[in-house]
Design a protein around this motif. Structure first.
Motif, PDB file in Angstrom:
ATOM      1  N   ALA A   3      23.925   1.063  37.055  1.00  0.00           N
ATOM      2  CA  ALA A   3      24.372   1.560  35.756  1.00  0.00           C
ATOM      3  C   ALA A   3      24.398   3.087  35.704  1.00  0.00           C
ATOM      4  N   VAL A   4      23.488   3.725  36.421  1.00  0.00           N
ATOM      5  CA  VAL A   4      23.457   5.194  36.427  1.00  0.00           C
ATOM      6  C   VAL A   4      24.752   5.748  37.013  1.00  0.00           C
ATOM      7  N   LEU A  10      31.746   7.746  34.343  1.00  0.00           N
ATOM      8  CA  LEU A  10      32.401   7.845  33.040  1.00  0.00           C
ATOM      9  C   LEU A  10      32.249   9.240  32.443  1.00  0.00           C
ATOM     10  N   ALA A  11      31.083   9.842  32.615  1.00  0.00           N
ATOM     11  CA  ALA A  11      30.886  11.211  32.130  1.00  0.00           C
ATOM     12  C   ALA A  11      31.835  12.162  32.854  1.00  0.00           C
ATOM     13  N   GLY A  12      31.991  11.969  34.142  1.00  0.00           N
ATOM     14  CA  GLY A  12      32.879  12.823  34.930  1.00  0.00           C
ATOM     15  C   GLY A  12      34.336  12.688  34.525  1.00  0.00           C
ATOM     16  N   ILE A  13      34.838  11.459  34.376  1.00  0.00           N
ATOM     17  CA  ILE A  13      36.240  11.267  34.014  1.00  0.00           C
ATOM     18  C   ILE A  13      36.504  11.756  32.596  1.00  0.00           C
TER      19      ILE A  13
END
Length: 98
Positions: A3-4, A10-13
């Motif tokens: 999950a990490v 997702l944070a990066g995209i």
């Protein structure tokens, strides 16, 4: 996948999507060639919809542009539905195919 890693991806995209929208807004103000709307929408499809919507609100970017606005809303709705199924009904849906 852990999950990490999913959260980091997702944070990066989303950061990339927000930055791309910011850059497009900057190009627009300079009267230069713009980033294609299809590129921005693909970034949203690949998981950057939160970054795209945040850029719309914070940067006032493409808030009245159609059909971009409608496509982005559809992407967000589909991703929300998929997330809801994954979170709340994954066990029941998986049971249908076993």
């Amino acid at each position: 996948m852990d999950a990490v890693y999913i959260v980091l991806m997702l944070a990066g995209i989303n950061a990339l999507t927000f930055t791309t929208c910011w850059w497009d807004k900057r190009l627009a103000r300079a009267g230069a060639w713009r980033i294609r709307e299809s590129t921005l929408l693909w970034l949203a499809i690949l998981g950057g919809s939160v970054g795209a919507v945040t850029a719309q609100q914070v940067l006032r970017h493409k808030t009245r542009k159609e059909p971009f606005q409608t496509f982005l809303h559809v992407i967000v709705a589909v991703q929300t539905a998929v997330l809801a199924v994954w979170l709340f009904a994954a066990d029941r849906v998986a049971g249908l195919f076993v």
